[in-house]
Design an enzyme around this catalytic site. Structure first.
Site, PDB file in Angstrom:
ATOM      1  N   GLU A   1      55.899  61.252  43.394  1.00 57.36           N
ATOM      2  CA  GLU A   1      56.126  61.945  42.123  1.00 57.36           C
ATOM      3  C   GLU A   1      57.520  62.283  41.496  1.00 57.36           C
ATOM      4  OE1 GLU A   1      55.583  65.718  40.627  1.00 57.36           O
ATOM      5  OE2 GLU A   1      54.379  66.335  42.708  1.00 57.36           O
TER       6      GLU A   1
ATOM      7  N   SER B   1      45.018  72.954  35.725  1.00 59.87           N
ATOM      8  CA  SER B   1      46.096  71.779  35.762  1.00 59.87           C
ATOM      9  C   SER B   1      45.095  70.457  35.489  1.00 59.87           C
ATOM     10  CB  SER B   1      46.610  71.594  37.122  1.00 59.87           C
ATOM     11  OG  SER B   1      47.458  70.380  37.176  1.00 59.87           O
ATOM     12  N   ALA B   2      45.707  69.674  34.831  1.00 61.75           N
ATOM     13  CA  ALA B   2      45.140  68.185  34.464  1.00 61.75           C
ATOM     14  C   ALA B   2      45.082  67.393  35.982  1.00 61.75           C
ATOM     15  CB  ALA B   2      45.886  67.529  33.552  1.00 61.75           C
TER      16      ALA B   2
ATOM     17  N   LYS C   1      48.932  75.044  45.541  1.00 62.85           N
ATOM     18  CA  LYS C   1      50.105  76.104  45.762  1.00 62.85           C
ATOM     19  C   LYS C   1      49.594  77.402  45.792  1.00 62.85           C
ATOM     20  CE  LYS C   1      51.904  73.816  42.823  1.00 62.85           C
ATOM     21  NZ  LYS C   1      52.362  73.168  41.607  1.00 62.85           N
TER      22      LYS C   1
HETATM   23  N1  PSU Z   1      54.220  71.392  43.547  1.00 64.92           N
HETATM   24  C1  PSU Z   1      55.549  71.764  43.957  1.00 64.92           C
HETATM   25  N2  PSU Z   1      56.460  71.322  42.969  1.00 64.92           N
HETATM   26  C2  PSU Z   1      56.033  70.763  41.555  1.00 64.92           C
HETATM   27  C3  PSU Z   1      54.740  70.538  41.466  1.00 64.92           C
HETATM   28  C4  PSU Z   1      53.765  70.815  42.276  1.00 64.92           C
HETATM   29  O1  PSU Z   1      55.789  72.001  44.981  1.00 64.92           O
HETATM   30  O2  PSU Z   1      57.164  70.715  40.966  1.00 64.92           O
HETATM   31  C5  PSU Z   1      54.483  69.805  40.267  1.00 64.92           C
HETATM   32  C6  PSU Z   1      53.701  68.595  40.325  1.00 64.92           C
HETATM   33  O3  PSU Z   1      54.290  67.395  39.701  1.00 64.92           O
HETATM   34  C7  PSU Z   1      52.289  68.856  39.867  1.00 64.92           C
HETATM   35  C8  PSU Z   1      52.800  69.769  38.799  1.00 64.92           C
HETATM   36  O4  PSU Z   1      51.792  67.736  39.426  1.00 64.92           O
HETATM   37  O5  PSU Z   1      53.721  70.738  39.207  1.00 64.92           O
HETATM   38  C9  PSU Z   1      51.544  70.704  38.181  1.00 64.92           C
HETATM   39  O6  PSU Z   1      51.837  71.257  36.873  1.00 64.92           O
HETATM   40  P1  PSU Z   1      50.722  71.889  35.926  1.00 64.92           P
HETATM   41  O7  PSU Z   1      50.213  73.014  36.691  1.00 64.92           O
HETATM   42  O8  PSU Z   1      51.651  72.392  34.632  1.00 64.92           O
HETATM   43  O9  PSU Z   1      49.739  70.778  35.647  1.00 64.92           O
HETATM   44 MN    MN Z   2      48.808  74.140  33.265  1.00 64.90          MN
END
Ligand code: PSU
Ligand code: MN
Length: 305
Positions: free
Chosen positions: A24, A139-140, A158
């Site tokens: 990603e 998260s989606a 995380k």
């Molecule tokens: N984990 C990390 N660094 C990141 C992310 C996850 O250590 O930058 C990113 C990934 O791309 C993940 C996103 O899909 O954060 C999730 O964001 P949100 O919680 O807004 O869906």
């Molecule tokens: Mn979110």
């Protein structure tokens, strides 16, 4: 005429049968500071190769979806400050307006599926946030596991998330969720936890067989694979936890919400650990990329007909 996701690709990609590993780009643009982000992204690609796979970093360049970004493109992503964080709902806007876009886990999975890529390595996936009862922040990334048949290797939910709720949510969705070589769920920065893994697998052949069977039992479902951080980089759980709690309090005070939540917390933890969390983050992604490289051939085979 109806536009398919493939029409938005920069080239006519089809990676069927090849030992490829998707990577990603949100982690480059929003997950780490420059220049560590670029250095890490290139090192991660190298780890996939070392494991025996072909790395393909995915991102959107001037509205076109690129699968297999060049080193120059990765450098550009790391430096620019106008790269959009794109989850699935942002893909159409980013492509329609010709912008630069970094794909999250959910968006990367959707794109990977359209190009017949079935394996993806990352650091951590998004999940259910701790303040969920007030914010509804889920998260989606999680939902995408019911729509894209891609195996995703990460180092666990995380630590900034509500781990128990994230695990429960995946159970509700019915997504296969395993941990490699450990009985407990790893928590991104830490190797072990009090949470028992839904399933522990230590045998690659069994993993392949399971993925193959699921092609008919759960068509279009992905597999969530946890791979614990290497011992020497694992941080102390209590130490990280205290910092995260302060970060969440700060976030609430500042009124940060939506897609800004994850990047804010990651950078807060980095500041407060004096960079130690970043070091751990880099080590765990590289480790995931290497393991994905070793599985690439076997997983590609599961999708041969
Ligand atoms: N984990 C990390 N660094 C990141 C992310 C996850 O250590 O930058 C990113 C990934 O791309 C993940 C996103 O899909 O954060 C999730 O964001 P949100 O919680 O807004 O869906
Ligand atoms: Mn979110």
């Amino acid at each position: 005429m109806n536009i398919s996701l493939k029409d938005l690709f920069a080239e006519d990609y089809d990676f069927s049968g090849r030992p490829v590993v998707a990577l990603e780009s949100t982690i480059i643009s929003h997950g780490m500071p420059y220049p560590e982000n670029v250095k890490t992204a290139l090192a991660v690609e190298e780890e996939v190769r070392r494991g025996g796979g072909i790395p393909l970093t995915i991102g959107i360049i001037k509205g076109k979806i690129k699968i297999g970004m060049t080193a120059e493109e990765i450098e550009e992503f790391g430096k620019r400050n106008d790269v959009m964080k794109c989850s699935t709902r942002d893909l159409a806007y980013c492509c329609a307006s010709g912008k630069y876009g970094a794909t999250t886990v959910a968006a990367t999975m959707k794109i990977a599926k359209a190009a017949n890529i079935h394996l993806f390595a990352t650091g951590g996936i998004g999940g259910v946030h701790r303040e969920v009862t007030k914010t509804y922040d889920i998260s989606a990334d999680l939902k995408e596991f019911t729509e894209s048949d891609v195996a995703v290797i990460c180092a666990g939910p995380k630590a900034i998330l509500d781990v128990a709720k994230t695990l429960e949510y995946m159970e509700t969705l019915g997504v296969p969720n395993i941990t490699l070589n450990s009985e407990s769920v790893p928590l991104f920065y830490t190797r072990e936890s009090k949470y028992k893994s839904p399933l522990n697998i230590n045998d690659n052949e069994l993993l392949y067989k399971m993925i193959k069977y699921n092609r008919s039992i759960l068509p279009n479902y992905g597999t969530l694979i946890f791979n614990p951080i290497p011992k020497e980089y694992s941080l102390d759980e209590k130490y990280v936890e205290e910092i995260i709690q302060k970060g969440i309090a700060e976030l609430t005070k500042k009124g940060i919400s939506g897609k800004e939540v994850t990047p804010f917390l990651l950078s807060y933890v980095k500041e407060m650990t004096g960079g130690k969390s970043l070091e751990a983050n880099i080590a765990l992604i590289k480790n995931n990329a290497f393991v994905a490289g070793t599985l690439a051939k076997g997983i590609a085979k599961c999708f041969e007909d």
